[in-house]
Scaffold this motif. Structure first.
Motif, short mmCIF file in Angstrom:
data_model
loop_
_atom_site.label_atom_id
_atom_site.label_comp_id
_atom_site.label_asym_id
_atom_site.label_seq_id
_atom_site.Cartn_x
_atom_site.Cartn_y
_atom_site.Cartn_z
N CYS A 25 0.84 -1.20 0.00
CA CYS A 25 0.00 0.00 0.00
C CYS A 25 0.88 1.26 0.00
N ARG A 49 3.50 -0.79 -7.63
CA ARG A 49 2.78 0.34 -7.09
C ARG A 49 2.99 0.44 -5.59
N LYS A 54 -0.29 9.08 1.18
CA LYS A 54 -1.43 8.20 1.46
C LYS A 54 -2.62 8.99 1.98
N PRO A 55 -3.75 8.92 1.29
CA PRO A 55 -4.96 9.55 1.84
C PRO A 55 -5.55 8.64 2.90
N GLU A 87 0.22 7.23 -6.19
CA GLU A 87 -0.94 8.13 -6.11
C GLU A 87 -0.52 9.57 -5.85
N GLN A 104 -1.66 7.61 -10.12
CA GLN A 104 -2.99 7.21 -9.64
C GLN A 104 -3.74 8.38 -9.03
N GLY A 106 -6.78 8.65 -6.59
CA GLY A 106 -7.50 7.74 -5.69
C GLY A 106 -8.98 8.06 -5.62
N ALA A 107 -9.70 7.13 -5.00
CA ALA A 107 -11.15 7.23 -4.89
C ALA A 107 -11.59 8.58 -4.28
N ARG A 108 -10.85 9.02 -3.27
CA ARG A 108 -11.24 10.26 -2.58
C ARG A 108 -11.03 11.50 -3.44
N ARG A 159 -12.82 -0.03 -7.75
CA ARG A 159 -12.24 -0.39 -6.45
C ARG A 159 -13.31 -0.58 -5.37
N ASP A 191 -9.42 -3.37 -8.68
CA ASP A 191 -8.64 -3.43 -7.45
C ASP A 191 -9.44 -4.21 -6.41
N HIS A 194 -8.72 -3.05 -2.20
CA HIS A 194 -9.50 -2.03 -1.49
C HIS A 194 -10.99 -2.32 -1.52
N GLU A 220 -2.66 -5.31 -3.73
CA GLU A 220 -1.75 -4.98 -2.63
C GLU A 220 -1.07 -6.25 -2.14
#
Ligand code: PEP
Ligand code: MN
Length: 261
Positions: A25, A49, A54-55, A87, A104, A106-108, A159, A191, A194, A220
């Motif tokens: 991760c 990756r 990191k969020p 990311e 990347q 990310g989702a957020r 994801r 993915d 996650h 991951e």
């Protein structure tokens, strides 16, 4: 409508080859990342990756090594020739991503439109994850932001989305893969890590993703998952990763043989 997503006609993945992106991760100490990269290379995996930024839901958990993390990835790339994926969280970080092969989102950040516009002005390959609360249309509109600025090097990543289910961290919306593929030629990868949030179901979810037509996977993995600095619950070990790779490659061969379009 997302016209550019619909009309997308570029072929950015090598012919029919699964895009496998794997690694821990978060970026950890260089010797560890190097061993993971060497292991991936030995299995024919081309992309490592690991997150430098990191969020994290909690501000009190490990936030990543930042620029130092990207430097570690750069060193490992130089030593092994593996391509790197990481990311980005903010457009102001772009200067650190020169040697990153796939950036990347990310989702957020799926609907961080200023970030999408900035990345759309680059020619970097962008891996756009689906927001966990986003519909497929919203995800594709977010992708249209990248295309609108002129960057057509894009890959989508399912994801998982939030549902009422509590056995998994998210629910893997496997149907989004054929739906997006029915709309656009943009590659879609899955993915399962996650999505699931638990290591024991990563392999079957990965099998399902390839069977449903995904162009690749983001996994991951770590040499010692229980010591991983981030997301250890969903992280598989080397042996599990090898099994996963063997099984999905077998399934992919069958999928290629039986699908006519
Ligand atoms: C990640 O890929 O490490 C991550 C935080 O995933 P997501 O944005 O899908 O939650
Ligand atoms: Mn993670």
């Amino acid at each position: 409508m997302y016209e550019k997503v619909r009309k997308y006609n570029k072929k950015i993945l090598e012919n029919n080859e699964l895009l496998i992106i794997a690694g821990p991760c978060a970026v950890e100490e260089e010797s560890r990342i190097l061993r993971i990269a060497q292991f991936l290379k030995s299995l024919g995996v081309k992309y490592l990756r690991a997150g430098a930024y990191k969020p994290r839901t909690s501000p009190y958990t490990f936030q990543g090594l930042g620029p130092k993390g990207l430097e570690i990835l750069r060193n490992v790339k130089m030593k092994t020739g593996i391509k790197i994926v990481s990311e980005i969280m903010d457009a102001s970080q772009l200067e650190f991503y020169e040697d990153v092969d796939i950036i990347q989102v990310g989702a957020r950040n799926m609907q961080n439109f200023s970030l999408l516009k900035a990345l759309g002005k680059t020619n970097k390959t962008i891996l756009l994850k689906r927001g966990f609360g986003a519909t497929i249309d919203e995800w594709l509109y977010a992708c249209e932001y990248l295309l609108n600025e002129g960057n057509d090097n894009v890959i989508l990543c399912e994801r998982g989305i939030k549902t009422f289910e509590t056995q998994t961290r998210n629910t893997l919306d496997i149907s989004s893969v054929p739906i997006v593929k029915g709309i656009s030629k943009i590659p879609v990868i899955v993915d399962p890590s996650h999505s699931a949030g638990r290591s024991d179901i990563i392999i079957p979810l990965a099998r399902a993703a390839v069977a449903v037509g995904a162009d690749g996977l983001l996994i991951e993995m770590h040499e010692e998952p229980n010591k991983a600095l981030s997301d250890k619950e969903e992280t598989i070990d080397f042996k599990q990763f090898e099994t996963l790779l063997y099984e999905i490659r077998e399934i992919h061969d069958v999928v290629k043989k039986i699908t006519l379009s």
